[in-house]
Design a protein around this motif. Structure first.
Motif, short mmCIF file in Angstrom:
data_model
loop_
_atom_site.label_atom_id
_atom_site.label_comp_id
_atom_site.label_asym_id
_atom_site.label_seq_id
_atom_site.Cartn_x
_atom_site.Cartn_y
_atom_site.Cartn_z
N TYR A 128 52.93 -28.84 -2.35
CA TYR A 128 52.92 -30.28 -2.60
C TYR A 128 51.79 -30.96 -1.81
O TYR A 128 51.07 -31.81 -2.32
N LYS A 133 51.97 -30.79 -8.44
CA LYS A 133 53.04 -31.68 -8.89
C LYS A 133 54.37 -30.96 -8.76
O LYS A 133 54.43 -29.73 -8.74
N TYR A 134 55.46 -31.73 -8.74
CA TYR A 134 56.79 -31.14 -8.60
C TYR A 134 57.05 -30.09 -9.68
O TYR A 134 57.55 -29.01 -9.40
N GLY A 146 64.69 -30.47 -9.02
CA GLY A 146 65.49 -31.14 -8.00
C GLY A 146 65.52 -30.35 -6.70
O GLY A 146 65.48 -30.92 -5.61
N LYS A 149 62.20 -30.93 -4.91
CA LYS A 149 62.18 -32.23 -4.23
C LYS A 149 63.01 -32.19 -2.95
O LYS A 149 62.59 -32.73 -1.92
N THR A 150 64.16 -31.56 -3.02
CA THR A 150 65.03 -31.46 -1.85
C THR A 150 64.35 -30.66 -0.74
O THR A 150 64.38 -31.06 0.43
N HIS A 153 61.62 -32.64 0.86
CA HIS A 153 62.22 -33.69 1.69
C HIS A 153 62.73 -33.11 3.02
O HIS A 153 62.48 -33.68 4.09
#
Length: 180
Positions: A128, A133-134, A146, A149-150, A153
């Motif tokens: 990232y 991109k995700y 998801g 992203k987790t 984070h």
């Protein structure tokens, strides 16, 4: 008109000049100084006054311009001079110089914090950070978006916790410009 006649005409406006000066300075002594400066300039440049024009208006213009010039000079000088002998600890960062040695310590701390991340967090975060991109990361790792992203984070939170000593001492632009 002789210089003496001009002086007496200017002197007759001294009281109204004082009231006008108080409008600018809000201080009696400063107003007296401003009137004195105005009268001095008016007498010095009396040959520039055109006879038959409004002397009071001319004097007011001199006073206004004198006040503005003095104010600008004061602001400029105040901006250059530090008003305290000691530099507060919050301003110490801005007064100190930065060098490559300091950056090396920062980079070492970043590398150490990154090394503490497990591979499941390290890989998505670095991808990232490199601009993927995700959805590209999710495809590459064969995991749901998801989850990507987790993990990013969680990696950010972990790095932020590990590097909290730099939270106020390093700017984001400096952090981004450093290469690891």
């Amino acid at each position: 008109m002789s210089k003496n006649e001009f002086k007496s005409m200017v002197s007759s406006h001294a009281e109204s000049l004082k009231m006008y000066a108080l409008h600018f300075t809000h201080d009696d002594e400063d107003a007296n100084d401003l009137v004195q400066d105005t009268v001095l300039k008016a007498i010095t440049y009396h040959e520039k006054f055109k006879e038959g024009t409004n002397l009071k208006g001319w004097l007011y213009t001199i006073m206004k311009n004198t006040f503005i010039n003095n104010y600008r000079r004061f602001v400029k000088i105040s901006g250059m001079v530090t008003k305290s002998d000691e530099i507060s600890s919050s301003n110490l960062v801005y007064s100190s110089t930065k060098n490559k040695g300091e950056n090396q310590f920062v980079m070492d701390d970043i590398r150490e914090a990154m090394d503490k991340l497990s591979e499941e967090y390290y890989v998505p975060f670095t991808m990232y950070f490199e601009g993927y991109k995700y959805h590209e990361i999710a495809e590459h790792l064969s995991i749901p978006i998801g989850t990507v992203k987790t993990r990013i984070h969680v990696a950010r939170k972990s790095l932020k916790k590990s590097l909290k000593t730099y939270a106020y001492g390093i700017q984001a632009s400096e952090f981004v410009s450093m290469q690891y």
